[in-house]
Design a protein around this motif. Structure first.
Motif, PDB file in Angstrom:
ATOM      1  N   TRP A  16       0.826  -1.206   0.000  1.00  0.00           N
ATOM      2  CA  TRP A  16       0.000   0.000   0.000  1.00  0.00           C
ATOM      3  C   TRP A  16       0.858   1.253   0.000  1.00  0.00           C
ATOM      4  O   TRP A  16       0.448   2.308  -0.501  1.00  0.00           O
ATOM      5  N   PHE A  17       2.044   1.147   0.544  1.00  0.00           N
ATOM      6  CA  PHE A  17       2.951   2.295   0.549  1.00  0.00           C
ATOM      7  C   PHE A  17       3.365   2.653  -0.874  1.00  0.00           C
ATOM      8  O   PHE A  17       3.514   3.834  -1.204  1.00  0.00           O
ATOM      9  N   ASP A  18       3.552   1.636  -1.710  1.00  0.00           N
ATOM     10  CA  ASP A  18       3.904   1.892  -3.105  1.00  0.00           C
ATOM     11  C   ASP A  18       2.817   2.717  -3.786  1.00  0.00           C
ATOM     12  O   ASP A  18       3.104   3.699  -4.486  1.00  0.00           O
ATOM     13  N   TRP A  19       1.554   2.350  -3.556  1.00  0.00           N
ATOM     14  CA  TRP A  19       0.444   3.098  -4.120  1.00  0.00           C
ATOM     15  C   TRP A  19       0.387   4.515  -3.540  1.00  0.00           C
ATOM     16  O   TRP A  19       0.066   5.472  -4.258  1.00  0.00           O
ATOM     17  N   PHE A  20       0.705   4.625  -2.286  1.00  0.00           N
ATOM     18  CA  PHE A  20       0.774   5.936  -1.642  1.00  0.00           C
ATOM     19  C   PHE A  20       1.813   6.817  -2.345  1.00  0.00           C
ATOM     20  O   PHE A  20       1.586   8.019  -2.562  1.00  0.00           O
ATOM     21  N   CYS A  21       2.949   6.231  -2.716  1.00  0.00           N
ATOM     22  CA  CYS A  21       4.015   6.985  -3.401  1.00  0.00           C
ATOM     23  C   CYS A  21       3.558   7.473  -4.773  1.00  0.00           C
ATOM     24  O   CYS A  21       3.818   8.623  -5.161  1.00  0.00           O
ATOM     25  N   TYR A  22       2.877   6.583  -5.538  1.00  0.00           N
ATOM     26  CA  TYR A  22       2.380   6.997  -6.852  1.00  0.00           C
ATOM     27  C   TYR A  22       1.436   8.195  -6.707  1.00  0.00           C
ATOM     28  O   TYR A  22       1.524   9.167  -7.461  1.00  0.00           O
ATOM     29  N   LEU A  23       0.530   8.084  -5.733  1.00  0.00           N
ATOM     30  CA  LEU A  23      -0.447   9.149  -5.529  1.00  0.00           C
ATOM     31  C   LEU A  23       0.208  10.430  -5.011  1.00  0.00           C
ATOM     32  O   LEU A  23      -0.147  11.542  -5.430  1.00  0.00           O
ATOM     33  N   TRP A  24       1.157  10.275  -4.106  1.00  0.00           N
ATOM     34  CA  TRP A  24       1.850  11.439  -3.546  1.00  0.00           C
ATOM     35  C   TRP A  24       2.464  12.285  -4.663  1.00  0.00           C
ATOM     36  O   TRP A  24       2.221  13.496  -4.763  1.00  0.00           O
ATOM     37  N   ILE A  44       8.245  19.033  -2.782  1.00  0.00           N
ATOM     38  CA  ILE A  44       8.068  17.757  -2.061  1.00  0.00           C
ATOM     39  C   ILE A  44       7.431  16.685  -2.939  1.00  0.00           C
ATOM     40  O   ILE A  44       7.362  15.520  -2.547  1.00  0.00           O
ATOM     41  N   ALA A  45       6.965  17.056  -4.124  1.00  0.00           N
ATOM     42  CA  ALA A  45       6.325  16.078  -5.010  1.00  0.00           C
ATOM     43  C   ALA A  45       7.237  14.896  -5.371  1.00  0.00           C
ATOM     44  O   ALA A  45       6.771  13.752  -5.436  1.00  0.00           O
ATOM     45  N   PRO A  46       8.566  15.090  -5.591  1.00  0.00           N
ATOM     46  CA  PRO A  46       9.417  13.937  -5.935  1.00  0.00           C
ATOM     47  C   PRO A  46       9.667  12.965  -4.786  1.00  0.00           C
ATOM     48  O   PRO A  46      10.318  11.934  -4.998  1.00  0.00           O
ATOM     49  N   PHE A  47       9.163  13.246  -3.584  1.00  0.00           N
ATOM     50  CA  PHE A  47       9.399  12.345  -2.457  1.00  0.00           C
ATOM     51  C   PHE A  47       8.966  10.922  -2.779  1.00  0.00           C
ATOM     52  O   PHE A  47       9.617   9.951  -2.371  1.00  0.00           O
ATOM     53  N   GLY A  48       7.849  10.773  -3.490  1.00  0.00           N
ATOM     54  CA  GLY A  48       7.375   9.439  -3.840  1.00  0.00           C
ATOM     55  C   GLY A  48       8.407   8.656  -4.627  1.00  0.00           C
ATOM     56  O   GLY A  48       8.610   7.459  -4.419  1.00  0.00           O
ATOM     57  N   SER A 183      14.540  19.290  -3.598  1.00  0.00           N
ATOM     58  CA  SER A 183      13.612  18.275  -3.094  1.00  0.00           C
ATOM     59  C   SER A 183      14.349  17.163  -2.359  1.00  0.00           C
ATOM     60  O   SER A 183      13.928  16.736  -1.271  1.00  0.00           O
ATOM     61  N   TYR A 184      15.456  16.702  -2.929  1.00  0.00           N
ATOM     62  CA  TYR A 184      16.227  15.636  -2.270  1.00  0.00           C
ATOM     63  C   TYR A 184      16.782  16.125  -0.928  1.00  0.00           C
ATOM     64  O   TYR A 184      16.803  15.378   0.057  1.00  0.00           O
ATOM     65  N   THR A 185      17.218  17.371  -0.879  1.00  0.00           N
ATOM     66  CA  THR A 185      17.765  17.925   0.363  1.00  0.00           C
ATOM     67  C   THR A 185      16.704  17.945   1.456  1.00  0.00           C
ATOM     68  O   THR A 185      16.967  17.567   2.608  1.00  0.00           O
ATOM     69  N   ILE A 186      15.501  18.398   1.097  1.00  0.00           N
ATOM     70  CA  ILE A 186      14.402  18.400   2.074  1.00  0.00           C
ATOM     71  C   ILE A 186      14.059  16.972   2.485  1.00  0.00           C
ATOM     72  O   ILE A 186      13.827  16.686   3.667  1.00  0.00           O
ATOM     73  N   PHE A 187      14.068  16.066   1.516  1.00  0.00           N
ATOM     74  CA  PHE A 187      13.726  14.665   1.767  1.00  0.00           C
ATOM     75  C   PHE A 187      14.688  14.034   2.765  1.00  0.00           C
ATOM     76  O   PHE A 187      14.284  13.299   3.676  1.00  0.00           O
ATOM     77  N   GLU A 188      15.969  14.314   2.614  1.00  0.00           N
ATOM     78  CA  GLU A 188      16.984  13.690   3.462  1.00  0.00           C
ATOM     79  C   GLU A 188      17.153  14.415   4.810  1.00  0.00           C
ATOM     80  O   GLU A 188      17.867  13.932   5.684  1.00  0.00           O
TER      81      GLU A 188
END
Length: 592
Positions: A16-24, A44-48, A183-188
């Motif tokens: 379900w997390f994979d589907w969450f990533c697609y939707l995110w 933050i969109a590339p977080f998925g 985005s990667y910087t915020i992600f990490e």
């Protein structure tokens, strides 16, 4: 907080997390774009993508599969109008239209698997993730991924008007690189532990070190964009043009569902167009320099009288007569769209007949001066990828692309204009053909001079920066004119997205953009990439909009001259650097 993080880590292990990533990624990218313009979501969109890349690191087959699903989800959400287009434009049934939407996501959402594969490969082989790897892979995906409706991550960030100015130099791909770095910087960065980080001198130092490159890059873009914005805001125009845009809301078919005959439908359209122009001029109390009609404003007909258009019943003398009336009634240039035709071979066989999507300009004396043939044809509407598909969708036209990148000139009177006779209107063309209309206005014929030129674009051509650059060798246009028919997409978000994607051409060229659509959204964009407020039309409405556009005398800018030079240099140099690291790591392994 720790409880929430633990639950989220457990959730990441599920399908379900994979589907969450697609939707995110799909939903946030969609919201960052037109018509919502919530551009802050792009960071933050590339977080998925990052979540999936880390979860399945090194599992390339799985990453490829997940990338395909990202593409399908994105297209289904952001470009849902493809389903509508396939039904209305291609005349496909709903199941086939749904399949076309899915296939579009698979084939033209290929930037997603490209990113996942390159990001995972480099991170694994180099032995670490990095902000530069993320930016590089985002750039590669945007530049190398095939496109149907060209959009880039940089387009989503360009909702910020200051950042958008940088496309004059680095193009939209430069913004795509910035998006993935930030985005990667915020992600990490574990923002939940930020108070703890700030309390520790050692962690503060690591935090500052990690953010130094992204912050410096973002600051560079911000400062450059701000400088360009104020530089061009202070430039004075050399002249202005009064431009009237007509949005007639022409029907998609003259076969009417309300029982009216085709003649009644087209008569009503032409009379409405005549009244729209007349009412707009009366309201403004002055004549326009240029009247702009949209793509398919008069559907299925041509104003170009040739043996081929007459033989195939495409030429309509009343169409041409009305264009001549507009030109002479107001002593204005008239820029409009028509269907033209030629035989592919020296033959009169129907199988060799090919159509052309033409933009045409008539001078203020009502003389046809120049035409531009559309080159970037719309798949499933004007052309098909395979011959057998024409049998499935007989409504799709067999159009041929044009080959010329010439600019179209417009004209102005050099002397006084004679007193006008009583104005002619649409109803008069029933008894007067094109030659008769010209004879009627013969006494008002005036000497003309070429005043400047426009860059003519039809439909999707305006959203392809590399294509539009090809006009640079034809001269330096004074403005860009885009004639479009978006009625095939109904009230979906397509027209907003189309207008937004074309907006960046104004910044690249530092020229105003005039957009005339059949059913909305029509309007104007200035040389700073700003929509002129209050001058955009609504959807599915017959309207006009009028603006005094500004003309600037400036040479072509960096992007127009050199194109994607900076993004390509970044990509090639970075690829060379990473290749050196990979070869070095390979030699070390062999030495062991």
């Amino acid at each position: 907080m720790n409880s929430f993080l633990n639950k989220f880590r457990e959730f990441q292990k599920t399908v379900w997390f994979d589907w969450f990533c697609y939707l995110w990624t799909s939903v946030l990218a969609f919201l960052a774009f037109a018509p919502f313009y919530l551009s802050h979501f792009v960071w933050i969109a590339p977080f998925g993508l990052f979540w999936i890349a880390h979860k399945y690191s090194g599992q390339y087959k799985r990453l490829f599969f997940h990338g395909i699903l990202f593409g399908v989800f994105f297209y289904a959400i952001a470009f849902h109008w493809i389903f509508h287009m396939a039904q209305v434009f291609g005349n496909f049934p709903a199941p086939v239209s749904a399949l076309i939407l899915v296939l579009a996501g698979v084939l033209f959402g290929f930037k997603f698997p490209i990113f996942l594969l390159t990001y995972s490969f480099l991170s694994k082989k180099i032995g670490r993730h990095s902000v530069w790897v993320a930016g590089f892979c985002g750039l590669v995906a945007d530049m190398l991924g095939p496109q149907l409706f060209p959009w880039y991550w940089g387009n989503l960030a360009a909702g910020n008007i200051l950042l958008a100015q940088t496309v004059e130099i680095a193009g939209v791909y430069g913004l795509s690189f910035l998006v993935f770095v930030v985005s990667y910087t915020i992600f990490e960065t574990n923002l939940f532990h930020l108070p703890e980080i700030l309390r520790s001198p050692e962690k503060r130092f690591q935090f500052a070190k990690f953010w130094s490159l992204p912050f410096a890059l973002f600051l560079l873009f911000w400062v450059a964009g701000t400088s360009l914005y104020f530089k061009w805001k202070g430039v004075k125009p050399v002249k202005t043009l009064e431009v009237l845009v007509v949005q007639p809301d022409a029907p998609m078919s003259i076969r009417d569902e309300r029982g009216r005959s085709p003649l009644q439908v087209i008569e009503e359209l032409m009379d409405r167009m005549d009244r729209l122009v007349d009412d707009a001029v009366r309201k403004e109390g002055k004549n326009p320099d240029l009247i702009v009609l949209p793509e398919a404003g008069v559907p299925y007909f041509s104003a170009n009288k040739t043996p081929i258009t007459e033989l195939n019943r495409m030429y309509w003398y009343r169409f041409e007569a009305l264009m001549i009336i507009f030109a002479n009634r107001y002593k204005a240039n008239v820029f409009f769209n028509e269907i033209d035709a030629k035989y592919k071979r020296v033959s009169s066989g129907k199988e060799y007949l090919r159509y052309y999507n033409n933009n045409v300009i008539y001078d203020p004396n009502g003389i046809r001066t120049n035409a531009y043939q559309k080159q970037y044809l719309v798949l499933f509407g004007e052309t098909m990828p395979f011959e057998f598909m024409y049998e499935i969708s007989p409504q799709t036209g067999r159009f041929e692309p044009g080959e010329s990148f010439k600019l179209l000139p417009y004209f102005s009177a050099t002397g006084e204009i004679s007193k006008q006779p009583d104005p002619l209107h649409w109803k008069d063309t029933e008894d007067l053909n094109a030659d008769a209309v010209r004879n009627y206005y013969a006494g008002t014929k005036t000497e003309l001079k070429e005043s400047g030129s426009m860059l003519p674009l039809i439909c999707y051509e305006v959203i392809v920066p590399e294509f539009v650059r090809k006009f640079r060798n034809s001269g330096n246009p004074e403005f860009i004119a885009n004639l479009t028919n978006d009625k095939w997409y109904g009230t979906t978000t397509e027209s907003d997205q189309h207008f937004e994607l074309g907006r960046l051409r104004s910044i690249e060229w530092r020229r105003w953009l005039v957009r005339s659509t059949n059913s909305g959204i029509s309007g104007f964009v200035d040389h700073l990439g700003r929509f002129v407020p209050g001058k955009s039309t609504g959807l599915m409405k017959a309207e006009t909009t009028w603006e005094k556009i500004e003309v600037f005398d400036s040479p072509p800018g960096f992007y127009v001259i050199y194109g994607n030079l900076i993004p390509w240099l970044m990509m090639v140099l970075t690829a060379s650097y990473y290749l050196t690291i990979l070869l070095s790591n390979h030699r070390k392994k062999e030495a062991k």
